[in-house]
Scaffold this active site. Structure first.
Site, PDB file in Angstrom:
ATOM      1  N   TYR A 134       4.120  11.456   3.368  1.00  0.00           N
ATOM      2  CA  TYR A 134       3.009  10.561   3.060  1.00  0.00           C
ATOM      3  C   TYR A 134       2.122  11.060   1.916  1.00  0.00           C
ATOM      4  CZ  TYR A 134       3.440   6.531   6.049  1.00  0.00           C
ATOM      5  OH  TYR A 134       3.856   5.336   6.572  1.00  0.00           O
ATOM      6  N   PHE A 158       2.103   8.719  -1.038  1.00  0.00           N
ATOM      7  CA  PHE A 158       1.408   7.438  -1.007  1.00  0.00           C
ATOM      8  C   PHE A 158      -0.062   7.601  -1.369  1.00  0.00           C
ATOM      9  CE2 PHE A 158       4.767   6.919   2.406  1.00  0.00           C
ATOM     10  CZ  PHE A 158       5.681   6.449   1.500  1.00  0.00           C
ATOM     11  N   TRP A 212       0.837  -1.206   0.000  1.00  0.00           N
ATOM     12  CA  TRP A 212       0.000   0.000   0.000  1.00  0.00           C
ATOM     13  C   TRP A 212       0.875   1.261   0.000  1.00  0.00           C
ATOM     14  CZ3 TRP A 212      -0.237   3.987   3.568  1.00  0.00           C
ATOM     15  CH2 TRP A 212      -1.300   4.885   3.415  1.00  0.00           C
ATOM     16  N   HIS A 213       2.003   1.195   0.723  1.00  0.00           N
ATOM     17  CA  HIS A 213       2.846   2.380   0.840  1.00  0.00           C
ATOM     18  C   HIS A 213       3.494   2.778  -0.483  1.00  0.00           C
ATOM     19  CE1 HIS A 213       2.471   1.961   5.203  1.00  0.00           C
ATOM     20  NE2 HIS A 213       2.810   3.225   5.233  1.00  0.00           N
ATOM     21  N   GLY A 214       3.826   1.816  -1.301  1.00  0.00           N
ATOM     22  CA  GLY A 214       4.457   2.225  -2.550  1.00  0.00           C
ATOM     23  C   GLY A 214       4.771   1.057  -3.461  1.00  0.00           C
TER      24      GLY A 214
END
Lengths: 385, 477
Positions: free
Chosen positions: B474, B477, B321-323
Site C-alpha cells: 500500500y 498508493f 483511489w488505489h491506482g
C-alpha cells in the site's frame, strides 16, 4: 498439567479478577519480569552464538561457499575466526592461499580440495614445514579481492609472511564489460584502502557494483557497525547454514567425475561465457589492466615477505581448440614474462596436468588437486624448480 | 523508511525515548520525527508535503468565515491538483492520446520517460486533508489551533505512508492532551505486541509467499486454471497480511506513544457479504468513502436505483483511489456491482420471507466461502499487470480447459489453506485477546514468557536482517 494452570485456563477475565488478588493482577499487567527475562535470554543467546561459531563452522580446508554465497560478509567472519584460531593455537609459521574456483576446489569436496592436500604437504615433516595453510580461495575471487583480503588480514593482525596467489588465464581477460576485478569484496576495499577503491570505482560501477554513498552509505555503515555487536545478527547466515549442513553427507559442489565421463553440450562449449574464458585478444599487461594493477599492489604489499603465484592451466583436450589458439599461447607467454618481471616466485601450469585429471575446462579431480598441491609445494620449497 | 527495516526500529526507539524523556516537548519531537521520516524518502517530496499541509492549514482558517465555500473550493483544489498531477496525469494523458489516436511528445520536458515518481502516502494524506476541510467547513470540527498541531495530525509517521486515515475529531483532541500522557506499562506492552504481530506477518508470511505471487503474475499468460487460482489465493493473503501488518504496526506505535489509532482490519476474509467485508477491510478508507462520497451522493435515503448507482460509483472511486490504471477501476467497479448485487439479493430473500435462513450457521459458512472466492476473483484485476493478463487468468479460472495438478500445485494450495486457517486463528485470538493476554501474563511464569519473547525477537531479527526489506504494497498508493 499443573492444577493451577488447568483451572485458570478455563476461567474468564471477570472471574479471574474476582478470584485473584488485585495486587497480583496489577503485578502481572505492570510487571517487567517477562521483559527482563527476555533481555537476559537475548544476551545469553549472544554468548551462545559467539561460542557456537568457530573456524570449523565456516571453514574446512576452504571457506564454506554456501555461506559465502548467501552473504559475502562471511569472508570477514572466516578471517575473524582464523585470527582467533591462530591466536588460540599460538601459530606463527603459516601460509595463506588466495585463489579462485580452481584453488577453492570446485567440483570436489573439501576433503579432496587443493587446500586439504596443500595443507597435508605443508604440515608433513620435511623442508619448509609450516604449521598450517589457510585457504581463503573462493569461486570468482579476483586479483582485487586477493589484495583486499591481504589488507583484511593485516587489520586482524594475521601475518602475511607466506602468501600464495592462484590465478587462471581468464584472470587477465579484461572486462569490457564483464567480470569486475574486485568481484566480492568491493565494500571491504572501500574501508581498507579508500584511495585504491576510488581509483577502481569506475571499473567496478561499469560492471555491476553499487557504491552506496551519502546518507544511505552512512546508514548502511551504522547498521553494519551495530549489527556486528549482536552475534545472532552477525551470524544470521552462518548459523542456519551450519544447521542445514549438519544433515549433509558431503560438501561437494558440482560433479566430481572426470570431464571425459560427462557430456559437455555444444551450446556450453560455444557460449560467450566459456569462450571469453579463453579470449585470444592480446592482453594489455600494463597497470590499466586491473588484474595487473592489483597484482602490482599485492607485490608491493609483499615487499620483504614471501609471495608465490601459480597460474592454473586449462584442459588441453576439452579446450584444445582454445588453448592452442596462437592468441592464447602468446598471452600465456605474456603472463609468464610479467610474473618474471614482477620478481616473484611463480609457476604456470598449462599442459603440466594430465587432461584426464580435469572435471571440466579448468577444475580438477581429486587426483588433479593432489597433483596441483604437490607441484605448488615443490615449487614453494624449491624442489620443483 | 520501511517499518520492517532496522533503520526504522532504531528511529522508533529514539523517538520513544525522547517522547517520554521530554513530555512538554512532545509535539516538537513528533513534528521533527515526522519531517525526518518523510524526508528520508526524499527531501523534495517532504517539502511538497509540508507546503500542501501548510497551504491547507492557512486556507482552513477561512472555512468558517463568510467566504467558507470559496476557501473549501480552494483547499480542495490544492489537495486534488497535487493528487491529480502526481498520481493521475500520465494515466489521463495516455487515455487522451489513445482516444485521439496520437502521441504527444514529452521530449525535452521533465517527463520525457512518461512517468512521475509518486510521493509516499499521497493518497492517504490527500483523503485526510479533504476530510479535514469538509469537516471544518460543515462545522463538525474546529480548525486546528496551530500549524504545528496540524502538521503532527496529518503527518504522524506511524500512519502517513499507508494509513489508517485519521479523522480530526478523533485525533486532534488526543494531541491537545499529549503532554499529560503517562508511561503505562500495559499499554506499552500492547504496543509492542501489535508491532511484533505486524513484523511477524510481514517477514514470516508475506516475504515467503511474495516470490510465488510475483512469479505467477509475471507470467500470467502462461498459467493454467489451477495456477491462476493459486496465484489469486496467494495474492489475497499477501495483500491482507502485508497491509494489516503495516496497519497493526501503526496501531502499535500509537500505543507506544499513548495515542489511539484506528484498526484498519478485522479478519475480512470471514465476511459473508460485501457490506460486511467493507466493515472489516481497510475500515478507515471504507468509512471515508461512506462519509465523503456515498452519503453526499444521497446514500441510502434516495430512490432504490440511485442507491445502487451510488454504491457502484463510490466503490469505483475507491478503485481509482488505489491506482491510476484501468485494472484498479475495474476492481472498484466489480466491488460496486457486488455490493449492489448483494443489496438486491438481500431484499429478494427478505421479500420471500427467508430472512431466518440468513442466520443459519451452514448458510453463513457457505456465504463466507462464496464471498471469499468472489473477493479472490476481484484481486485478479487488482494485481494483474495488464487488463489482458486479468482477462486471461479469469478465463483460465473457469477451469474450462480441464484440471491438472502437480505436486507443487498441491503444496501451494495447502499453503493457501494453511493461511486461511491462520486467518481463522487470528479471529479467535483477537476476539479473546484481553482474556488470553491476561491469562498469559497471570498464569505463565515470567521466565517462560521471557524465553518466548527472546525467541520471537531473535527469529524476527534473523528474518529482518536476512536481506533487503521489501516495501509494503500500500506504499504505492
Amino acid at each position: 498439567m499443573n492444577q493451577e494452570l488447568n483451572t485458570t485456563a478455563q476461567i474468564s477475565v471477570p472471574s479471574a479478577r474476582k478470584k485473584a488478588p488485585y495486587s497480583k493482577l496489577r503485578k502481572a499487567r505492570y510487571g517487567y519480569y517477562g521483559i527482563a527475562f527476555a533481555l537476559l535470554f537475548f544476551i545469553l543467546a549472544q554468548f551462545a552464538a559467539s561460542y557456537m561459531v568457530k573456524l570449523d563452522t565456516v571453514y574446512k580446508h576452504r571457506l564454506n561457499y554456501d555461506m559465502f554465497l548467501a552473504d559475502s560478509k562471511v569472508m570477514g567472519i572466516v578471517v575473524d575466526e582464523m585470527a582467533r584460531h591462530i591466536k588460540d593455537n599460538g601459530l606463527t609459521n603459516y601460509a595463506i592461499l588466495i585463489g579462485n574456483s580452481v584453488a577453492w576446489g570446485t567440483n570436489e569436496s573439501s576433503d579432496h580440495s587443493l587446500g586439504r592436500y596443500l595443507s597435508d604437504n605443508a604440515t608433513a615433516d620435511g623442508d619448509g614445514k609450516l604449521q598450517a595453510v589457510f585457504n581463503l580461495s573462493a569461486p570468482s575471487i579476483m586479483a582485487g579481492d586477493a589484495y583486499t583480503l591481504l589488507l583484511m588480514l593485516d587489520e586482524r593482525g594475521i601475518k602475511t609472511d607466506n602468501v600464495m596467489i592462484g590465478l587462471t588465464y581468464s584472470s587477465f581477460v579484461e572486462a569490457s564489460p564483464g567480470v569486475r576485478k574486485v568481484f566480492w569484496l568491493g565494500d571491504d576495499l572501500k574501508k581498507a584502502d579508500p584511495a585504491t577503491f576510488k581509483k577502481v570505482l569506475p571499473h567496478l560501477e561499469a560492471n555491476g557494483y553499487k557504491n552506496v554513498t551519502g546518507w544511505k552509505g552512512t546508514e548502511h555503515n551504522a547498521i553494519e557497525a551495530i549489527t556486528d555487536w549482536v552475534p545472532v545478527i552477525k551470524y544470521k547466515t552462518v548459523i542456519p547454514e551450519a544447521i542445514k549442513a549438519m544433515g549433509k553427507e558431503s560438501d561437494v559442489m558440482g560433479d566430481p567425475r572426470a570431464w571425459n565421463e560427462k557430456k559437455f553440450s555444444e551450446k556450453w562449449i560455444t557460449s560467450p561465457q566459456y569462450l571469453n574464458f579463453f579470449s585470444p585478444e592480446p592482453f594489455n599487461m600494463t597497470d590499466s589492466n586491473w588484474t595487473v594493477y592489483f597484482m602490482n599492489r599485492i607485490a608491493e604489499h609483499q615487499q620483504g615477505k614471501r609471495l608465490f603465484v601459480f597460474v592454473a592451466g586449462s584442459n588441453g583436450e576439452l579446450s584444445k581448440k582454445e588453448v592452442t589458439n596462437p592468441g592464447y599461447v602468446a598471452n600465456m607467454e605474456k603472463i609468464d614474462s610479467y610474473l618474471a618481471e614482477l620478481g616473484v616466485d611463480y609457476v604456470t601450469l598449462q599442459d603440466r596436468i594430465d587432461p584426464n585429471l580435469f572435471t571440466d575446462h579448468v577444475h580438477l579431480t581429486k587426483e588433479g588437486n593432489e597433483l596441483l598441491a604437490r607441484i605448488i609445494w615443490d615449487a614453494w620449497t624449491g624442489k620443483g624448480a | 523508511m520501511l517499518f520492517n527495516s532496522p533503520t526504522f526500529l532504531i528511529f522508533l526507539a529514539a523517538v520513544f525515548a525522547l517522547y517520554y524523556a521530554f513530555p512538554r516537548g512532545r509535539m516538537i519531537i513528533l513534528a521533527l520525527a515526522n519531517a525526518a521520516f518523510y524526508a528520508y524518502a526524499g527531501v523534495g517530496y517532504f517539502l511538497l508535503f509540508f507546503a500542501i499541509v501548510a497551504s491547507v492549514y492557512f486556507i482552513s482558517k477561512g472555512l468558517q468565515g463568510p467566504k467558507g465555500k470559496l476557501a473549501l473550493g480552494l483547499g480542495l483544489a490544492v489537495v486534488l491538483a497535487n493528487l491529480l498531477f502526481f498520481k493521475y496525469s500520465m494515466f489521463l494523458l495516455e487515455n487522451i492520446e489513445s482516444m485521439l489516436g496520437m502521441t504527444f511528445s514529452l521530449q525535452g520536458t521533465a517527463f520525457a520517460d512518461r512517468s512521475i515518481a509518486l510521493p509516499i502516502g499521497i493518497s492517504f494524506y490527500s483523503f485526510q486533508l479533504i476530510a479535514y476541510l469538509v469537516d471544518v467547513h460543515r462545522g463538525k470540527l474546529k480548525p486546528s489551533r496551530s500549524l504545528l498541531e496540524f502538521w503532527v495530525f496529518i503527518s504522524l509517521f506511524a500512519h502517513s505512508a499507508a494509513g489508517p486515515i485519521l479523522r480530526g475529531n478523533d485525533f486532534i483532541p488526543q494531541l491537545r492532551k499529549i503532554s499529560s500522557i503517562l508511561f503505562r506499562t500495559p499499554r506499552v506492552k500492547l504496543g509492542l505486541a501489535f508491532i511484533l504481530l505486524g513484523l511477524f506477518k510481514k517477514v514470516v508470511i508475506v516475504e515467503q509467499i511474495a516470490p510465488y505471487v510475483n512469479d505467477y503474475f509475471s507470467k500470467a499468460q502462461t498459467l493454467s486454471g489451477v495456477e491462476s487460482w493459486i496465484a489469486s489465493y496467494l495474492f489475497a493473503f499477501q495483500i491482507y497480511f502485508d497491509f494489516s501488518a503495516y496497519s497493526e504496526m501503526a496501531v502499535g506505535i500509537g500505543f507506544l506513544l499513548g495515542l489511539r489509532l484506528d484498526l484498519n482490519f478485522k479478519t475480512p476474509y470471514l465476511s459473508a457479504n460485501p457490506a460486511e467485508f467493507w466493515r472489516r477491510w481497510h475500515i478507515t478508507l471504507s468509512q471515508w468513502i461512506r462519509d465523503y462520497i456515498f452519503i453526499p451522493l444521497g446514500g441510502s435515503r434516495v430512490a432504490n436505483w440511485r442507491i445502487y448507482a451510488n454504491l457502484i460509483a463510490a466503490m469505483t472511486i475507491s478503485g481509482i483511489w488505489h491506482g491510476a490504471a484501468w485494472t484498479f477501476i475495474i476492481w472498484g467497479l466489480y466491488h460496486g456491482l457486488l455490493s449492489a448485487g448483494h443489496r438486491l439479493y438481500d431484499k429478494g430473500i427478505k421479500r420471500l420471507g427467508w430472512k431466518d435462513a440468513l442466520n443459519n450457521r451452514i448458510y453463513k459458512v457457505f456465504s463466507i466461502f462464496v464471498f471469499f472466492h468472489l473477493t479472490v476473483v476481484g484481486w485478479v484485476f487488482f494485481r494483474a499487470n495488464s487488463w489482458s493478463d486479468a482477462v486471461y487468468m479469469l478465463k483460465k479460472m473457469t477451469m474450462m480447459d480441464g484440471i491438472q495438478f502437480t505436486k507443487q500445485h498441491l503444496l501451494l494450495l495447502a499453503v493457501a489453506a494453511g493461511l486461511y486457517l491462520l486467518h481463522i486463528l487470528e479471529y479467535i485470538v483477537v476476539s479473546r485477546f484481553k482474556r488470553w493476554s491476561l491469562a498469559w501474563q497471570f498464569n505463565v511464569p515470567s521466565i517462560v514468557r521471557g524465553a518466548v519473547y527472546a525467541i520471537i525477537a531473535i527469529v524476527l531479527l534473523f528474518l529482518l536482517m536476512k536481506g533487503e526489506s521489501s516495501s509494503f504494497i500500500y506504499f504505492q498508493f
